[in-house]
Design a protein around this motif. Sequence first.
Motif, PDB file in Angstrom:
ATOM      1  N   ARG A   9       0.861  -1.176   0.000  1.00 49.21           N
ATOM      2  CA  ARG A   9       0.000   0.000   0.000  1.00 49.21           C
ATOM      3  C   ARG A   9       0.903   1.234   0.000  1.00 49.21           C
ATOM      4  O   ARG A   9       1.726   1.402   0.884  1.00 49.21           O
ATOM      5  CB  ARG A   9      -0.923  -0.003   1.222  1.00 49.21           C
ATOM      6  CG  ARG A   9      -1.929   1.134   1.235  1.00 49.21           C
ATOM      7  CD  ARG A   9      -3.001   0.915   2.286  1.00 49.21           C
ATOM      8  NE  ARG A   9      -3.866  -0.206   1.936  1.00 49.21           N
ATOM      9  CZ  ARG A   9      -4.878  -0.127   1.087  1.00 49.21           C
ATOM     10  NH1 ARG A   9      -5.141   1.029   0.483  1.00 49.21           N
ATOM     11  NH2 ARG A   9      -5.626  -1.174   0.827  1.00 49.21           N
ATOM     12  N   PHE A  12       0.124   7.748  -3.852  1.00 50.87           N
ATOM     13  CA  PHE A  12       0.292   8.292  -5.198  1.00 50.87           C
ATOM     14  C   PHE A  12      -0.337   9.681  -5.207  1.00 50.87           C
ATOM     15  O   PHE A  12      -1.528   9.834  -5.452  1.00 50.87           O
ATOM     16  CB  PHE A  12      -0.371   7.386  -6.236  1.00 50.87           C
ATOM     17  CG  PHE A  12       0.250   6.027  -6.334  1.00 50.87           C
ATOM     18  CD1 PHE A  12       1.260   5.774  -7.241  1.00 50.87           C
ATOM     19  CD2 PHE A  12      -0.168   4.995  -5.502  1.00 50.87           C
ATOM     20  CE1 PHE A  12       1.846   4.515  -7.324  1.00 50.87           C
ATOM     21  CE2 PHE A  12       0.402   3.746  -5.579  1.00 50.87           C
ATOM     22  CZ  PHE A  12       1.419   3.498  -6.490  1.00 50.87           C
ATOM     23  N   GLU A  16      -4.004   7.016  -1.890  1.00 45.85           N
ATOM     24  CA  GLU A  16      -3.253   5.858  -1.419  1.00 45.85           C
ATOM     25  C   GLU A  16      -3.924   4.612  -1.958  1.00 45.85           C
ATOM     26  O   GLU A  16      -5.156   4.553  -2.079  1.00 45.85           O
ATOM     27  CB  GLU A  16      -3.220   5.820   0.106  1.00 45.85           C
ATOM     28  CG  GLU A  16      -2.409   4.671   0.675  1.00 45.85           C
ATOM     29  CD  GLU A  16      -2.468   4.607   2.192  1.00 45.85           C
ATOM     30  OE1 GLU A  16      -3.335   3.877   2.695  1.00 45.85           O
ATOM     31  OE2 GLU A  16      -1.663   5.274   2.844  1.00 45.85           O
ATOM     32  N   ALA A  19      -0.321  -1.396  -4.748  1.00 43.55           N
ATOM     33  CA  ALA A  19       0.596  -1.202  -5.858  1.00 43.55           C
ATOM     34  C   ALA A  19       1.464  -2.435  -6.047  1.00 43.55           C
ATOM     35  O   ALA A  19       1.726  -3.189  -5.100  1.00 43.55           O
ATOM     36  CB  ALA A  19       1.485   0.018  -5.616  1.00 43.55           C
ATOM     37  N   GLU A  28      -2.077   3.907 -15.381  1.00 44.98           N
ATOM     38  CA  GLU A  28      -2.217   4.027 -13.937  1.00 44.98           C
ATOM     39  C   GLU A  28      -1.123   4.908 -13.349  1.00 44.98           C
ATOM     40  O   GLU A  28      -0.028   5.006 -13.908  1.00 44.98           O
ATOM     41  CB  GLU A  28      -2.186   2.636 -13.280  1.00 44.98           C
ATOM     42  CG  GLU A  28      -0.884   1.883 -13.427  1.00 44.98           C
ATOM     43  CD  GLU A  28      -0.766   1.089 -14.698  1.00 44.98           C
ATOM     44  OE1 GLU A  28      -0.022   0.100 -14.696  1.00 44.98           O
ATOM     45  OE2 GLU A  28      -1.400   1.471 -15.705  1.00 44.98           O
ATOM     46  N   ARG A  36       0.033   1.915  -9.357  1.00 39.63           N
ATOM     47  CA  ARG A  36      -1.172   1.754  -8.544  1.00 39.63           C
ATOM     48  C   ARG A  36      -2.101   0.705  -9.155  1.00 39.63           C
ATOM     49  O   ARG A  36      -2.298   0.657 -10.357  1.00 39.63           O
ATOM     50  CB  ARG A  36      -1.916   3.086  -8.416  1.00 39.63           C
ATOM     51  CG  ARG A  36      -3.107   3.024  -7.465  1.00 39.63           C
ATOM     52  CD  ARG A  36      -3.676   4.393  -7.183  1.00 39.63           C
ATOM     53  NE  ARG A  36      -4.756   4.332  -6.219  1.00 39.63           N
ATOM     54  CZ  ARG A  36      -6.050   4.193  -6.551  1.00 39.63           C
ATOM     55  NH1 ARG A  36      -6.398   4.155  -7.826  1.00 39.63           N
ATOM     56  NH2 ARG A  36      -6.980   4.128  -5.633  1.00 39.63           N
ATOM     57  N   ASP A  38      -5.695  -0.296  -9.526  1.00 34.81           N
ATOM     58  CA  ASP A  38      -7.010   0.346  -9.448  1.00 34.81           C
ATOM     59  C   ASP A  38      -8.099  -0.699  -9.203  1.00 34.81           C
ATOM     60  O   ASP A  38      -8.411  -1.495 -10.099  1.00 34.81           O
ATOM     61  CB  ASP A  38      -7.285   1.094 -10.760  1.00 34.81           C
ATOM     62  CG  ASP A  38      -8.564   1.910 -10.709  1.00 34.81           C
ATOM     63  OD1 ASP A  38      -9.339   1.760  -9.751  1.00 34.81           O
ATOM     64  OD2 ASP A  38      -8.789   2.705 -11.647  1.00 34.81           O
TER      65      ASP A  38
END
Length: 208
Positions: A9, A12, A16, A19, A28, A36, A38
Motif C-alpha cells: 500500500r 500516489f 493511497e 501497488a 495508472e 497503482r 485500481d
Amino acid sequence: MTLPDGVERRSFGEKEGLATRGEPVYGEPTDGAWRRWDPRRSKLGAMLENGMETGLSGGETVLYLGAAAGTTVGHVADFASPTYAVEFAARPARDLLSVAESRRNLFPLLKDARKPETYAHVVEPVDALIQDVATRGQAKVALANRRFLREDGRLLMAIKARSEDVTADPDAVFETVLGSLEDGYEILETGPLAPFHEDHLAVVARPR
C-alpha cells in the motif's frame, strides 16, 4: 488481511492504494517502479481492498481465466511466478500480448476457458486459479478448470450476476452459482465487490 509479497500500500499524490512493481499497463499512476492497482478496474484488486483473505502470498503459479487486455493479470504477474493468462477474444488478446512483453513469466493463451482441454498440454499444476469471465455457466468454467489446481490451492472467483442472468435477482444468481461450485470446491469466504463493482460476488474456495 495479509497482502502477497510484492504488493504494497503506497501513496500516489493525494491517493493511497495497492501497488505492484512493473511496467505501466493502462495509464495508472506510478511512483518510481511502483504502479497503482485500481480496484475499480480489477476484481482481484477489489477483493484485496475489501480485506478478503485470498491466500496469496506471492510467488504462486497462477492460471488466470478471462485475462482480457491484461489489466489485472499484469498486476498478478508482477508478484507471481509463472502466470498463464487465458483470453478468448482476439482484440483484447493483442493488448495482453503487449503486457506480456515486459513480463517474461506471463504466458498469454488465446483459448476458451470453457474448453480447458485445448490448453491442458501447456498449463502446469497451479497454486491459484483466478476467474473473471463474463459468460453464463461461470461455475461450470471453474469446475472444468479445477483439474489444474493443486490440492492445497485456491480458487479466487468473481461471480458476475448480470453475465449469468441479466433478468434474475443477483442474490438468487449468487446462491445458484455457489451451490453448483460446491460440487468441486469448499467455499471459504464470499463477499460483495461493492463499492468497486456492483452485482458481483467474490469467492475464495479450495478444491474438495
